[in-house]
Design a protein around this motif. Structure first.
Motif, mmCIF file in Angstrom:
data_model
loop_
_atom_site.group_PDB
_atom_site.id
_atom_site.type_symbol
_atom_site.label_atom_id
_atom_site.label_comp_id
_atom_site.label_asym_id
_atom_site.label_seq_id
_atom_site.Cartn_x
_atom_site.Cartn_y
_atom_site.Cartn_z
ATOM 1 N N VAL A 129 6.344 -18.079 -16.982
ATOM 2 C CA VAL A 129 4.744 -17.900 -17.654
ATOM 3 C C VAL A 129 4.016 -17.210 -16.481
ATOM 4 C CG1 VAL A 129 2.843 -19.361 -18.319
ATOM 5 C CG2 VAL A 129 5.098 -20.247 -18.756
ATOM 6 N N ASP A 130 3.389 -16.141 -16.846
ATOM 7 C CA ASP A 130 2.370 -15.446 -15.816
ATOM 8 C C ASP A 130 3.415 -14.851 -14.844
ATOM 9 O OD1 ASP A 130 0.482 -15.948 -17.396
ATOM 10 O OD2 ASP A 130 -0.491 -17.207 -16.309
ATOM 11 N N SER A 142 -1.568 -19.074 -14.260
ATOM 12 C CA SER A 142 -2.979 -19.159 -14.922
ATOM 13 C C SER A 142 -2.974 -19.430 -16.187
ATOM 14 C CB SER A 142 -3.848 -17.829 -14.509
ATOM 15 O OG SER A 142 -3.225 -16.878 -15.133
ATOM 16 N N SER A 143 -2.187 -19.196 -17.023
ATOM 17 C CA SER A 143 -2.029 -19.368 -18.515
ATOM 18 C C SER A 143 -1.382 -20.629 -18.703
ATOM 19 C CB SER A 143 -1.190 -18.240 -19.195
ATOM 20 O OG SER A 143 -1.806 -16.905 -19.056
ATOM 21 N N ALA A 144 -1.663 -21.348 -19.978
ATOM 22 C CA ALA A 144 -1.025 -22.602 -20.221
ATOM 23 C C ALA A 144 0.366 -22.432 -20.612
ATOM 24 C CB ALA A 144 -1.711 -22.953 -21.482
#
Length: 160
Positions: A82-83, A126-128
């Motif tokens: 993620v990210d 920084s994202s969910a």
């Protein structure tokens, strides 16, 4: 002297089944499941702490670790960043280590069980985190009927 926190840290654990269903599917109770989760976290902490150095070079991101358990101690792990991205060799080695972790201490299940771990690398994403891995999402979208997690979904992505 302050030691920095480990590069990999568990952010959250997500169970895809309610407690009542887990109690039916895990005859020895959830203690074995908790032990297996601790083992997976330990593998990630050790791998990023010692073997995949210099891990901070990968940056800050998230690592979704979705896991499935089937009867006879069969397990499978899906990894998704993620990210950020990990080098292919780092991600494939980690997947291999997680898939081989604790063969004698895996929870005994009478029916499929699924859970996910949200791992933070560095300061985290920084994202969910997504609810489920992208492979599970795309498989569910392509199905001709709704797929329950884990029974219907595992028939497609973790067949016998």
């Amino acid at each position: 002297m302050n030691t920095p926190p480990p590069y990999f840290q568990l952010g959250a654990a997500r169970l895809y089944q309610p407690d009542a269903e887990l109690k039916e599917r895990l005859p020895a109770g959830t203690a074995e499941l908790a032990g297996y989760i601790k083992t997976l976290v330990w593998v990630c902490t050790e791998y990023f702490g010692y073997y995949a150095r210099p891990s901070p070079a990968f940056g800050s991101m998230g690592l979704l670790i979705a896991a499935g358990i089937k009867p006879a101690g069969r397990t499978r792990v899906w990894l998704e960043t993620v990210d950020g991205t990990l080098p292919a060799d780092v991600q494939s080695t980690l997947a291999e280590l997680l898939n081989g972790a604790a063969p004698n201490a895996r929870p005994q299940a009478t029916a499929p069980v699924a859970f996910a771990l949200e791992g933070r690398l560095g300061s985290g994403p920084s994202s969910a985190f997504p609810e489920v891995p992208l492979l599970w999402q795309s498989t569910a979208r392509q199905a001709k009927q709704p797929l329950s997690i884990p029974d219907g979904l595992f028939a497609e992505v973790f067949p016998d």
